[in-house]
Design an enzyme around this catalytic site. Sequence first.
Site, PDB file in Angstrom:
ATOM      1  N   PHE A 127       0.881  -1.149   0.000  1.00 15.79           N
ATOM      2  CA  PHE A 127       0.000   0.000   0.000  1.00 15.79           C
ATOM      3  C   PHE A 127       0.929   1.213   0.000  1.00 15.79           C
ATOM      4  O   PHE A 127       1.738   1.341   0.908  1.00 15.79           O
ATOM      5  CB  PHE A 127      -0.777  -0.092   1.322  1.00 15.79           C
ATOM      6  CG  PHE A 127      -2.111   0.541   1.302  1.00 15.79           C
ATOM      7  CD1 PHE A 127      -3.083   0.090   0.424  1.00 15.79           C
ATOM      8  CD2 PHE A 127      -2.422   1.568   2.186  1.00 15.79           C
ATOM      9  CE1 PHE A 127      -4.344   0.653   0.431  1.00 15.79           C
ATOM     10  CE2 PHE A 127      -3.676   2.137   2.196  1.00 15.79           C
ATOM     11  CZ  PHE A 127      -4.636   1.675   1.314  1.00 15.79           C
ATOM     12  N   CYS A 128       0.885   2.047  -1.039  1.00 13.59           N
ATOM     13  CA  CYS A 128       1.995   3.002  -1.187  1.00 13.59           C
ATOM     14  C   CYS A 128       1.560   4.362  -1.699  1.00 13.59           C
ATOM     15  O   CYS A 128       0.426   4.548  -2.119  1.00 13.59           O
ATOM     16  CB  CYS A 128       2.996   2.505  -2.215  1.00 13.59           C
ATOM     17  SG  CYS A 128       3.452   0.822  -2.008  1.00 13.59           S
ATOM     18  N   THR A 129       2.497   5.295  -1.711  1.00 10.68           N
ATOM     19  CA  THR A 129       2.320   6.565  -2.408  1.00 10.68           C
ATOM     20  C   THR A 129       3.550   6.791  -3.277  1.00 10.68           C
ATOM     21  O   THR A 129       4.671   6.706  -2.778  1.00 10.68           O
ATOM     22  CB  THR A 129       2.200   7.736  -1.405  1.00 10.68           C
ATOM     23  OG1 THR A 129       1.106   7.469  -0.525  1.00 10.68           O
ATOM     24  CG2 THR A 129       1.954   9.046  -2.139  1.00 10.68           C
TER      25      THR A 129
END
Length: 364
Positions: A127-129
Site C-alpha cells: 500500500f503506497c504513495t
Amino acid sequence: MRQSGLNVSVAALLLLQLVLLLTVGALAQQHDFPPEQVIVNLDLPPKQRWTQVATKYSAQIQATVNFLKQLIPMHDLVLPVANVIGADIDNYLPMPYSDEIRGVAEAARITLGEAVLCNIIYDITSFCTSIVAQMGNGTIIHARNLDYGPLQGVLRNMTIEVFFQTNGSTLFYGTTFAGYTGILTGVRPNVFGVTINERDMGNILENALQALLKKEAVPLSFMLRDALANDTVTFESAVRFYSRTQLIAPVYVIVSGTQPGEGVVITRDRQYILDIWRLDPAAQSWYVVETNSDNWNPGQDIRLETAHKSLDALGPNGINPYSIYQVLSTAPVLNNGTVYTTVMSASHPEWFSTMVRLDIPPYP
Ligand SMILES: *[C@@H]1O[C@H](CO)[C@@H](O)[C@H](O)[C@H]1NC(C)=O
Ligand SMILES: *[C@@H]1O[C@H](CO)[C@@H](O)[C@H](O)[C@H]1NC(C)=O
Ligand SMILES: *[C@@H]1O[C@H](CO)[C@@H](O)[C@H](O)[C@H]1NC(C)=O
Ligand SMILES: *[C@@H]1O[C@H](CO)[C@@H](O)[C@H](O)[C@H]1NC(C)=O
Ligand SMILES: *[C@@H]1O[C@H](CO)[C@@H](O)[C@H](O)[C@H]1NC(C)=O
C-alpha cells in the site's frame, strides 16, 4: 529524618534517571535511519549473488516467513502452491531469479517454497504513495513511500539499498528487502526510475500464485528489474515493456525519465494496460501522484488529497529532494504502516536516498 529524607531523594533521583534512560533508549529506537547499502555482483553465478546479504539477514528473513505463515489462513492454498512452485522452481520462474532464490533459501535457511512466497508477496500487497514531479527547471524527480502494514516492523529491519554491479560499476540500483530478488523501487542512472504500487483486486495472492502455476505471467518485481538490467533500455522502451508484459497481478507502474514531460502512471490489469497518465507541464500538469486507486476514479483517498495539497502549495519552483521528502512525511501520507521513503531522480543519481521510517507523526 534528614538522613532518610536524603536517601529518599537519592532514590527518587536514581529512579528518575532510570526512567529518563529508558525513555531516551526507547526514543533512540524511534528515529528514522538510512538503510544498509549492499552491492550485488552480477558477474557472480546467480546462486551466489545474495549469499552475503541473506546470511547476514537470515534471522529477519526467518522472522518474516513466520509472520507470513501466521497471517495466511490455514485453509488457504497459498503455502501449498508456493511449495509446488518451489519444488520445481526452474519450471516456474525464469533465470536468474530461480537460481538467485535458491541461493537466498540456502543462505537464510528457509525452504524454497518459503523463499518463493517471500519473493512475490510484496509486489502484490503493498500500500503506497508514489510521486513524479517536474521541477521548475525541468528536472524530473521521483519519490515514494512504501507502506506495508502489518509487516512494517520486520520489514523496517531488513530494508536495504542494493547496487547491482558488473565489473565494479553500478548498472542500476534500488531499495528492497533482504531476501527479495526483484525490485519495487529502482533507478537506471541517466535513463529512468520506476516504482510500483498495489492495485488491489480481490483474492490477489491466490490468483497470483495460480497465474505463476499456469506459467502465464511474471512477478511484477521481476519485470521491473528486467528493464532496469537491460543495456539498451530507454524511458519509452521501459514504458512500453511495462505496459505489455503479462503479469501475475494488477498494478500501478510509475515511471520517470530524464527529460521534461517524462513521467507516467501506467494502470495495469494482469494482461492489459487500462490507462496511461502522463505529465503534461504545458497544461500545468507538472506532477502525478499515485496511491492505490485508479486516477479516473480516486474515490475518497485521504493520502492522495493530502499529497495534492502539499504539492500544490509548493509549486514546481518549490520542489527539490528535500521538499518532496517533506510531502511524503506528512500524515497520513506517512503513516504507521510506512516502511521506507525513497527520493530519486534518473538524471541526478546522487539524489538517491532512502530513510527507514520510525518517527511517525500522529494522525489528526
Ligand atoms: C535544477 O535544480 C536543481 C536544484 O534545485 C539542480 O541540482 C539542477 O542541476 C537544476 N537542473 C538544471 C537543468 O538546471
Ligand atoms: C528490529 O530490530 C531491533 C534491533 O535489532 C529489534 O529490537 C526489534 O525487535 C526488531 N523488530 C522486529 C519487529 O523484528
Ligand atoms: C568487463 O570487463 C572485461 C575485461 O575488461 C570485459 O571483457 C567485459 O566486456 C566487461 N563486461 C561488461 C559487462 O562491461
Ligand atoms: C532490451 O534489450 C533488447 C535488445 O538487447 C531490446 O530488444 C528490448 O526491447 C529491450 N527491452 C527494453 C524494455 O528496453
Ligand atoms: C495505525 O494507524 C491506524 C489508523 O490511523 C490506527 O487505527 C492504528 O491503531 C494504528 N496502529 C498503531 C500500531 O499505532
